[in-house]
Design an enzyme around this catalytic site. Sequence first.
Site, mmCIF file in Angstrom:
data_model
loop_
_atom_site.group_PDB
_atom_site.id
_atom_site.type_symbol
_atom_site.label_atom_id
_atom_site.label_comp_id
_atom_site.label_asym_id
_atom_site.label_seq_id
_atom_site.Cartn_x
_atom_site.Cartn_y
_atom_site.Cartn_z
ATOM 1 N N ASP A 231 0.819 -1.218 0.000
ATOM 2 C CA ASP A 231 0.000 0.000 0.000
ATOM 3 C C ASP A 231 0.853 1.269 0.000
ATOM 4 O O ASP A 231 0.326 2.369 -0.127
ATOM 5 C CB ASP A 231 -0.935 -0.003 1.222
ATOM 6 C CG ASP A 231 -1.922 1.149 1.193
ATOM 7 O OD1 ASP A 231 -2.486 1.424 0.123
ATOM 8 O OD2 ASP A 231 -2.122 1.794 2.246
ATOM 9 N N SER A 254 -6.906 5.862 -0.314
ATOM 10 C CA SER A 254 -7.279 4.531 -0.790
ATOM 11 C C SER A 254 -8.727 4.236 -0.422
ATOM 12 O O SER A 254 -9.165 4.540 0.693
ATOM 13 C CB SER A 254 -6.369 3.468 -0.172
ATOM 14 O OG SER A 254 -5.009 3.768 -0.405
ATOM 15 N N GLN A 304 -5.809 -1.660 -6.511
ATOM 16 C CA GLN A 304 -6.331 -0.671 -5.577
ATOM 17 C C GLN A 304 -7.031 0.438 -6.340
ATOM 18 O O GLN A 304 -6.594 0.850 -7.417
ATOM 19 C CB GLN A 304 -5.207 -0.052 -4.735
ATOM 20 C CG GLN A 304 -5.691 0.949 -3.702
ATOM 21 C CD GLN A 304 -4.561 1.504 -2.850
ATOM 22 O OE1 GLN A 304 -4.091 2.606 -3.082
ATOM 23 N NE2 GLN A 304 -4.114 0.722 -1.866
#
Length: 316
Positions: A231, A254, A304
């Site tokens: 991430d 996100s 993502q």
Amino acid sequence: MLHKNPTVKVFSQSQPSEKASPDALPADIVNAIEVDQVDTGLYTSRELWKPFGARGVFGGQVVAQALRAAANTVDASFYVHSMHCYFIRAGDNDLPILFKVDHLRSGRSYATRVIKATQRGKAIFTASVSFAQDEPGPVLHHQPQMPSVPPPESLRTHAEVVSVMLEKNNLSQEEQDRLLLRVQETAALDSRSVVHKSGKQDRQYTWLKTQGRLEDDDRTIHACIAAYASDRGFISTAAKTHGMTGRDFGLMVSLDHQIWFHAPFRTDEWLLYETTSPTTNNGRGLCMGQLYTRDGRLVATTVQEGALRLKRQSKA
């Protein structure tokens, strides 16, 4: 089955905060992904940190801790093969996160868990995780060829890149402090990016591994660390595709995060993370990533989507 927390050692560091001193360092990577059991199917975060300038707790840490909690509820013969996550609210690093793990199914070959993470009684994150047994007998195998990029030894570390930027002496004190804090926050992982000469960058390549050798061979530990690392700067891939940075956006967060684990790997050995953004539209950007071992095995795939809101003065 419940598992005891393993004893895993890498170099130790202290926890950062928005007011960290230049000498402070973030928590060691294993403690950063570990959780503590408080009841059956109920776990709390051991440590949390908020990146400099972020709205809340680092999303990769929440993903990793949720995976760690879920893995504690399956037999040790099962390994994670997929994880689907949604970020609902920004997490508060001043308050532990509570992870509740629900058992959806525990079969002979697959097991499914759903995790709900809360703070102050409100959901901040949810995920579903699927675990599997190794398949016996012959199996099919194919994968893309690993990209050809410079080896990590030929690239500068993040700290070395920042050092060069500071030596140019054309930054404000605030910018210098921000750079130093970012070095401290990322010290638990050695990451080395392939630098592009052009402004717009369709693909990003980053070598990464833990700073020290892990003494544990548990596949879950390495999967959690990879989830944590996956991430880091992921959504910024969409911005870089347009030759832009986070400063051009009023909001960059996100929304969801997906990971498929294909094969065993170690995070204390070099891994190449290739990321790209196939599309941005309607205030959102989609990013995709592939994680390779140094010998070319594709071991994980990530996807993502994040919210991207331009500042009024920025032009796409």
